[in-house]
Design a protein around this motif. Sequence first.
Motif, mmCIF file in Angstrom:
data_model
loop_
_atom_site.group_PDB
_atom_site.id
_atom_site.type_symbol
_atom_site.label_atom_id
_atom_site.label_comp_id
_atom_site.label_asym_id
_atom_site.label_seq_id
_atom_site.Cartn_x
_atom_site.Cartn_y
_atom_site.Cartn_z
ATOM 1 N N VAL A 77 0.844 -1.191 0.000
ATOM 2 C CA VAL A 77 0.000 0.000 0.000
ATOM 3 C C VAL A 77 0.884 1.247 0.000
ATOM 4 C CG1 VAL A 77 -1.680 1.328 1.356
ATOM 5 C CG2 VAL A 77 -1.891 -1.149 1.175
ATOM 6 N N VAL A 78 0.503 2.215 -0.836
ATOM 7 C CA VAL A 78 1.216 3.491 -0.865
ATOM 8 C C VAL A 78 0.431 4.453 0.011
ATOM 9 C CG1 VAL A 78 2.025 5.372 -2.330
ATOM 10 C CG2 VAL A 78 2.024 3.031 -3.194
ATOM 11 N N TRP A 79 1.003 4.786 1.155
ATOM 12 C CA TRP A 79 0.325 5.648 2.109
ATOM 13 C C TRP A 79 0.566 7.103 1.738
ATOM 14 C CZ3 TRP A 79 -2.933 3.278 5.203
ATOM 15 C CH2 TRP A 79 -2.729 1.930 5.464
ATOM 16 N N PRO A 80 -0.468 7.977 1.905
ATOM 17 C CA PRO A 80 -0.288 9.397 1.571
ATOM 18 C C PRO A 80 0.598 10.090 2.606
ATOM 19 C CG PRO A 80 -2.453 9.047 2.508
ATOM 20 C CD PRO A 80 -1.829 7.689 2.347
ATOM 21 N N ASP A 81 1.325 11.107 2.114
ATOM 22 C CA ASP A 81 2.126 11.873 3.068
ATOM 23 C C ASP A 81 1.251 12.927 3.740
ATOM 24 O OD1 ASP A 81 1.769 13.604 0.991
ATOM 25 O OD2 ASP A 81 3.891 14.049 0.659
ATOM 26 N N LYS A 82 1.858 13.744 4.582
ATOM 27 C CA LYS A 82 1.085 14.671 5.415
ATOM 28 C C LYS A 82 0.313 15.700 4.576
ATOM 29 C CE LYS A 82 1.703 17.078 9.760
ATOM 30 N NZ LYS A 82 2.670 17.477 10.790
ATOM 31 N N ASN A 83 0.945 16.238 3.544
ATOM 32 C CA ASN A 83 0.270 17.246 2.716
ATOM 33 C C ASN A 83 -0.889 16.635 1.923
ATOM 34 O OD1 ASN A 83 1.984 19.284 3.578
ATOM 35 N ND2 ASN A 83 3.484 18.866 1.961
ATOM 36 N N GLU A 84 -0.688 15.465 1.372
ATOM 37 C CA GLU A 84 -1.772 14.800 0.638
ATOM 38 C C GLU A 84 -2.938 14.494 1.565
ATOM 39 O OE1 GLU A 84 0.229 11.391 -0.940
ATOM 40 O OE2 GLU A 84 0.484 12.314 -2.902
ATOM 41 N N LEU A 85 -2.626 14.007 2.760
ATOM 42 C CA LEU A 85 -3.673 13.674 3.717
ATOM 43 C C LEU A 85 -4.481 14.910 4.088
ATOM 44 C CD1 LEU A 85 -4.850 11.378 5.420
ATOM 45 C CD2 LEU A 85 -3.263 12.019 7.219
ATOM 46 N N ARG A 86 -3.790 16.035 4.276
ATOM 47 C CA ARG A 86 -4.477 17.287 4.622
ATOM 48 C C ARG A 86 -5.391 17.721 3.475
ATOM 49 N NH1 ARG A 86 -0.258 20.690 5.953
ATOM 50 N NH2 ARG A 86 -0.377 19.930 8.079
ATOM 51 N N SER A 87 -4.886 17.656 2.229
ATOM 52 C CA SER A 87 -5.706 18.102 1.090
ATOM 53 C C SER A 87 -6.895 17.174 0.880
ATOM 54 C CB SER A 87 -4.855 18.204 -0.166
ATOM 55 O OG SER A 87 -4.381 16.940 -0.539
ATOM 56 N N TYR A 88 -6.702 15.868 1.052
ATOM 57 C CA TYR A 88 -7.814 14.930 0.914
ATOM 58 C C TYR A 88 -8.861 15.157 2.002
ATOM 59 C CZ TYR A 88 -4.837 12.231 -2.276
ATOM 60 O OH TYR A 88 -4.040 11.827 -3.306
ATOM 61 N N SER A 89 -8.410 15.414 3.208
ATOM 62 C CA SER A 89 -9.345 15.652 4.315
ATOM 63 C C SER A 89 -10.157 16.911 4.078
ATOM 64 C CB SER A 89 -8.591 15.767 5.637
ATOM 65 O OG SER A 89 -7.907 14.572 5.915
ATOM 66 N N ILE A 90 -9.503 17.958 3.605
ATOM 67 C CA ILE A 90 -10.221 19.209 3.319
ATOM 68 C C ILE A 90 -11.236 18.986 2.200
ATOM 69 C CG2 ILE A 90 -9.927 21.540 2.371
ATOM 70 C CD1 ILE A 90 -7.288 21.669 3.970
ATOM 71 N N ALA A 91 -10.864 18.247 1.171
ATOM 72 C CA ALA A 91 -11.787 17.974 0.064
ATOM 73 C C ALA A 91 -13.008 17.204 0.560
ATOM 74 C CB ALA A 91 -11.069 17.194 -1.031
ATOM 75 N N VAL A 92 -12.804 16.231 1.435
ATOM 76 C CA VAL A 92 -13.924 15.444 1.957
ATOM 77 C C VAL A 92 -14.836 16.325 2.804
ATOM 78 C CG1 VAL A 92 -14.517 13.597 3.566
ATOM 79 C CG2 VAL A 92 -12.766 13.225 1.845
ATOM 80 N N ILE A 93 -14.277 17.157 3.648
ATOM 81 C CA ILE A 93 -15.091 18.035 4.506
ATOM 82 C C ILE A 93 -15.888 19.018 3.663
ATOM 83 C CG2 ILE A 93 -14.951 19.865 6.253
ATOM 84 C CD1 ILE A 93 -12.590 18.237 7.463
ATOM 85 N N VAL A 94 -15.273 19.593 2.643
ATOM 86 C CA VAL A 94 -15.983 20.537 1.767
ATOM 87 C C VAL A 94 -17.129 19.838 1.041
ATOM 88 C CG1 VAL A 94 -15.739 21.922 -0.342
ATOM 89 C CG2 VAL A 94 -14.055 22.121 1.488
ATOM 90 N N MET A 95 -16.898 18.639 0.544
ATOM 91 C CA MET A 95 -17.958 17.911 -0.159
ATOM 92 C C MET A 95 -19.096 17.540 0.797
ATOM 93 S SD MET A 95 -17.148 18.093 -3.221
ATOM 94 C CE MET A 95 -18.439 17.106 -3.907
ATOM 95 N N LEU A 96 -18.767 17.194 2.038
ATOM 96 C CA LEU A 96 -19.818 16.918 3.024
ATOM 97 C C LEU A 96 -20.682 18.144 3.267
ATOM 98 C CD1 LEU A 96 -17.943 14.752 5.671
ATOM 99 C CD2 LEU A 96 -19.879 14.059 4.286
#
Length: 122
Positions: A77-96
Amino acid sequence: MAKKERQKRSARKARAAERAELEATRAASQAGSKEQAKKADAAVAKASTKKAESKPAKKQGRIRSYFSAVKAEMHRVVWPDKNELRSYSIAVIVMLIVFGVCVWLVDTGFVAVLAGFTGLRG
């Protein structure tokens, strides 16, 4: 493919156990002395206990192979780094938030239509 090989292996083990039992019974029938008959009985008992012990051993082997496969897959598994994780989390929260507002607007519209249609106010 692994399932077919497991089936072949178990079939070979079953045939080997049957051959051992057959040889033991032949030896018992041909044995003139009691000592050889006891050895044959011991061989038959040993073969029958192997059959009884094989099922739990197979389960443990399957469980062990499952967890080793999970471990190997987790290493791939390729785990996301800190910046990717932050951007993905923000995208999920905005879509919610966006979908929550859309559902709220549709719900409010349905309530307004029903209230206007029935003349009831809740």
